[in-house]
Motif scaffolding. Structure first.
Motif, short mmCIF file in Angstrom:
data_model
loop_
_atom_site.label_atom_id
_atom_site.label_comp_id
_atom_site.label_asym_id
_atom_site.label_seq_id
_atom_site.Cartn_x
_atom_site.Cartn_y
_atom_site.Cartn_z
N TYR A 161 47.90 39.42 45.04
CA TYR A 161 48.72 39.83 46.18
C TYR A 161 49.61 40.98 45.79
CZ TYR A 161 51.64 39.54 50.32
OH TYR A 161 52.28 39.81 51.49
N PRO A 162 49.67 42.02 46.63
CA PRO A 162 48.83 42.24 47.81
C PRO A 162 47.37 42.46 47.41
CG PRO A 162 50.08 44.20 47.30
CD PRO A 162 50.58 43.15 46.37
N PRO A 163 46.47 42.42 48.35
CA PRO A 163 45.05 42.53 48.00
C PRO A 163 44.72 43.73 47.11
CG PRO A 163 45.26 41.85 50.28
CD PRO A 163 46.65 42.16 49.81
N SER A 164 45.37 44.86 47.37
CA SER A 164 45.05 46.06 46.59
C SER A 164 45.48 45.94 45.14
CB SER A 164 45.71 47.30 47.22
OG SER A 164 47.13 47.16 47.21
N ALA A 165 46.25 44.90 44.80
CA ALA A 165 46.65 44.66 43.41
C ALA A 165 45.65 43.77 42.69
CB ALA A 165 48.04 44.03 43.37
N GLY A 166 44.60 43.36 43.37
CA GLY A 166 43.65 42.42 42.79
C GLY A 166 43.13 42.85 41.43
N SER A 167 43.19 41.96 40.46
CA SER A 167 42.68 42.25 39.12
C SER A 167 42.29 40.95 38.45
CB SER A 167 43.72 42.99 38.28
OG SER A 167 44.88 42.19 38.11
N PHE A 168 41.31 41.03 37.56
CA PHE A 168 40.85 39.85 36.84
C PHE A 168 41.74 39.58 35.63
CE2 PHE A 168 36.78 41.30 38.79
CZ PHE A 168 36.54 40.16 39.57
N LYS A 169 41.75 38.33 35.20
CA LYS A 169 42.49 37.97 34.00
C LYS A 169 41.90 38.70 32.79
CE LYS A 169 44.10 33.41 35.47
NZ LYS A 169 44.02 31.95 35.28
N GLY A 170 42.79 39.13 31.91
CA GLY A 170 42.35 39.90 30.76
C GLY A 170 41.40 39.16 29.86
N GLU A 171 41.60 37.84 29.73
CA GLU A 171 40.77 37.08 28.80
C GLU A 171 39.32 36.96 29.23
OE1 GLU A 171 43.40 33.91 30.96
OE2 GLU A 171 43.53 36.01 30.33
N VAL A 172 39.02 37.26 30.50
CA VAL A 172 37.63 37.17 30.96
C VAL A 172 37.04 38.55 31.24
CG1 VAL A 172 38.06 34.90 31.97
CG2 VAL A 172 38.19 36.94 33.43
N SER A 173 37.79 39.60 30.97
CA SER A 173 37.36 40.94 31.40
C SER A 173 36.04 41.37 30.76
CB SER A 173 38.45 41.96 31.10
OG SER A 173 38.74 42.02 29.72
N SER A 174 35.84 41.02 29.49
CA SER A 174 34.60 41.44 28.82
C SER A 174 33.38 40.77 29.45
CB SER A 174 34.67 41.10 27.33
OG SER A 174 33.46 41.43 26.68
N ALA A 175 33.43 39.45 29.57
CA ALA A 175 32.32 38.73 30.19
C ALA A 175 32.18 39.11 31.66
CB ALA A 175 32.51 37.22 30.05
N MET A 176 33.31 39.34 32.33
CA MET A 176 33.26 39.72 33.74
C MET A 176 32.57 41.07 33.91
SD MET A 176 33.85 38.88 36.84
CE MET A 176 34.97 37.47 36.71
N SER A 177 32.84 42.02 33.03
CA SER A 177 32.18 43.32 33.13
C SER A 177 30.67 43.18 32.98
CB SER A 177 32.73 44.27 32.06
OG SER A 177 34.09 44.59 32.32
N GLN A 178 30.25 42.33 32.04
CA GLN A 178 28.81 42.10 31.85
C GLN A 178 28.20 41.45 33.10
OE1 GLN A 178 28.30 39.79 28.27
NE2 GLN A 178 29.72 41.08 27.12
N PHE A 179 28.94 40.49 33.67
CA PHE A 179 28.47 39.81 34.87
C PHE A 179 28.34 40.79 36.04
CE2 PHE A 179 29.89 37.20 38.68
CZ PHE A 179 28.64 36.67 38.93
N LEU A 180 29.35 41.63 36.22
CA LEU A 180 29.33 42.59 37.32
C LEU A 180 28.21 43.61 37.13
CD1 LEU A 180 33.16 43.19 37.88
CD2 LEU A 180 31.62 41.70 39.16
N GLN A 181 27.92 43.97 35.89
CA GLN A 181 26.81 44.88 35.63
C GLN A 181 25.49 44.24 36.08
OE1 GLN A 181 26.35 48.04 34.59
NE2 GLN A 181 24.16 47.64 34.92
N PHE A 182 25.35 42.95 35.82
CA PHE A 182 24.15 42.25 36.27
C PHE A 182 24.06 42.24 37.79
CE2 PHE A 182 22.35 38.39 38.05
CZ PHE A 182 21.06 38.42 37.55
N LEU A 183 25.15 41.90 38.45
CA LEU A 183 25.15 41.87 39.92
C LEU A 183 24.82 43.23 40.50
CD1 LEU A 183 28.31 39.69 40.76
CD2 LEU A 183 25.94 38.94 40.47
N SER A 184 25.40 44.28 39.91
CA SER A 184 25.16 45.62 40.40
C SER A 184 23.70 46.03 40.24
CB SER A 184 26.07 46.60 39.65
OG SER A 184 25.84 47.93 40.07
N SER A 185 23.11 45.67 39.11
CA SER A 185 21.73 46.08 38.83
C SER A 185 20.71 45.30 39.64
CB SER A 185 21.43 45.94 37.34
OG SER A 185 21.48 44.58 36.94
N THR A 186 21.08 44.10 40.08
CA THR A 186 20.13 43.27 40.83
C THR A 186 20.44 43.17 42.31
OG1 THR A 186 21.40 41.26 40.33
CG2 THR A 186 19.63 41.84 38.80
N GLY A 187 21.57 43.73 42.74
CA GLY A 187 21.94 43.65 44.15
C GLY A 187 22.37 42.27 44.58
#
Length: 389
Positions: A161-187
Motif C-alpha cells: 500500500y499504496p498499490p504503486s508501492a508494491g514490492s516483494f520481500k527481499g528474502e524471496v527476490s532471487s527465487a521470485m525472479s526465476q519464477f517470473l522468468q518462467f511465467l514470462s517465457s511460457t505465458g
C-alpha cells in the motif's frame, strides 16, 4: 465426447457462464458429497472453472466430458521429488495424461504458497519443480493446453500500500525472479491468494469495512498514479503487478486463485459474519459478471476463483477456516450470494440476483487450503518507483 472434439474445445472455447469466475473445491471433510453431485451443482450454477488441491482420480474421472475446466495441484511435499525430470514425467504420465483431454485440465498448481511456507527448505525446490513439470508436459505434447504456476499468499509482498508501492520481500527476490522468468517465457499467470478479510480483521479501526467488502464507498486514490480504487481486492492485485514490474516483468497476468470471506469465526475474528460473507461474495460476483479489470489494467478482465464451494469440517485452525463455503455440508446454502444469475440468461440484471432452489440440493464440503498467513500490515512509502509498465 471424441478426442477430436475435445481438442477443438481448446482452440475455440464456447462455454456458458461467467468466463472469469471459478470456485475452489476441496476435500477436507468427513461429510462430503460425491464428485458426481458436485458436478451437478456446478453445472446447475453454470460455473465452468474449478480448482482442486490434489489430483483426486475420482474427481478427474467424474468431471470428464463436462464443461468444467480444472486446475489441479501437486502437493507441497512432492516438490523435492518432481525436481527430477524423470519423476516429473512419471507424475504427469500418472496424474494428468490418463484424464486429458476428456477432463479439461487447464492448469497445474505446483505447491501452494511455497514462497511464504513455514518450511523454508521447499522454496529451493519450487522453480526447478515447476520447470520439470512444464518440461514433462512438453514431452507429451500438453504444454500448449496446460499452464503451470503456483499460488502465492499476499504475504509474499514487502509493501502492498499504496498499490504503486508494491514490492516483494527481499528474502524471496532471487527465487521470485526465476519464477517470473518462467511465467514470462511460457505465458503463464501469477496466481495470488488475496483476502481483504485478513486486512480488515487485523485493523478494523483503520480499514473501511465497505472498502474491504467491495460495497459502495469513497475508495482511495493512489498518491503516485492517481488511480482510484473502490475496493481492496483490486488494490491488492495491482500491488502484485507493480511488484513484478519492479523486477522487470510488467506483462504477466495476475489471477486470483483464492478469495473469500468467512461466514463465522471465533470471538477475536472481527468481521466474520454471514452478512459480510454474503456482501463480499455477492459484490464480487456482480463485478465478475461485468468482466471488470483493475484500475491499472481496466481492459483485462480479472479472473477470480472464489473460496470456497463448501464449508469443510476437518480443517484445522480457527473457526473461520471451516466457514468459507457458499454451501453447508448438508446441501443448504450458507447465505444468498446470487449464483443463480449464472443459470439464467445473460440479460439478467445483477441487481435482481437471487439464489434459486435449483442450487440448494447441494452436497457437502471437501477441503481446501486457504492462505493462512496473516495479512502484512499496510505501509506507506515516500519514494515513487518506476513500474516498468
Amino acid at each position: 465426447m471424441s478426442e477430436k472434439k475435445d481438442m477443438e474445445y481448446w482452440r475455440n472455447p464456447s462455454i456458458q457462464g461467467v468466463r472469469s469466475l471459478g470456485i475452489n473445491y476441496g476435500q477436507v471433510g468427513d461429510n462430503l458429497p460425491p464428485p458426481d453431485k458436485v458436478l451437478d451443482l456446478l453445472t446447475s450454477l453454470k460455473l465452468t472453472k474449478a480448482r482442486i488441491y490434489d489430483t483426486n482420480p475420482q474427481i478427474l474421472t467424474t468431471f470428464a466430458n463436462s464443461n468444467i475446466e480444472l486446475i489441479v495441484t501437486v502437493e507441497n511435499q512432492m516438490l523435492p521429488v518432481i525436481v527430477d525430470p524423470q519423476q516429473a514425467l512419471q507424475w504427469v504420465t500418472t496424474h494428468i495424461k490418463p484424464y486429458f483431454p476428456a477432463t479439461k485440465i487447464t492448469g497445474i498448481a505446483v505447491g501452494n504458497e511455497i514462497f511464504t511456507d513455514d518450511d523454508t527448505s521447499l522454496l529451493g525446490y519450487l522453480v526447478p519443480a515447476i520447470v520439470s513439470i512444464h518440461g514433462a508436459l512438453a514431452r507429451i505434447g500438453l504444454d500448449k493446453y496446460i499452464q503451470v504456476s503456483t499460488p502465492n499468499s499476499l504475504a509474499v509482498l514487502e509493501e502492498s500500500y499504496p498499490p504503486s508501492a508494491g514490492s516483494f520481500k527481499g528474502e524471496v527476490s532471487s527465487a521470485m525472479s526465476q519464477f517470473l522468468q518462467f511465467l514470462s517465457s511460457t505465458g503463464s499467470p501469477f496466481w495470488i491468494n488475496a483476502y481483504p478479510y485478513f486486512a480488515y480483521k487485523d485493523s478494523p479501526n483503520k480499514i473501511s469495512l465497505d472498502y474491504a467488502l467491495c460495497n459502495k464507498n469513497p475508495g482511495m486514490v493512489d498518491p503516485y498514479t492517481k488511480l482510484h480504487y473502490d475496493n481492496m481486492l483490486y488494490a491488492q492485485v495491482d500491488a502484485v503487478v507493480y511488484a513484478m514490474s519492479r523486477l522487470g516483468y510488467g506483462g504477466i497476468e495476475v489471477r486470483v486463485s483464492e478469495t473469500g470471506w468467512p461466514s463465522k469465526g471465533d470471538p477475536d475474528e472481527v468481521g466474520a459474519t454471514v452478512q459480510n460473507a454474503a456482501a463480499y461474495n455477492r459484490n464480487l460476483l456482480r463485478r465478475q459478471m461485468s468482466n471488470e479489470g483493475t484500475p491499472l489494467r481496466p481492459n483485462t478482465r480479472l479472473e477470480v476463483y472464489l473460496f470456497a464451494l463448501f464449508n469443510e469440517d476437518l480443517k484445522p485452525g480457527p473457526t473461520s477456516e471451516r466457514n468459507y463455503g457458499l454451501f453447508q455440508p448438508d446441501g443448504t446454502i450458507a447465505y444468498n450470494v446470487g449464483l443463480s444469475a449464472l443459470a439464467t440468461s445473460s440479460s439478467t440484471s445483477p441487481a435482481s440476483i437471487s439464489l434459486t432452489s435449483s442450487a440448494t440440493k447441494v452436497i457437502k464440503p471437501q477441503g481446501l487450503f486457504y492462505s493462512n498467513s496473516p495479512f502484512k500490515p499496510i505501509k506507506f512509502i515516500n519514494k515513487l518507483y518506476s513500474t516498468g509498465n
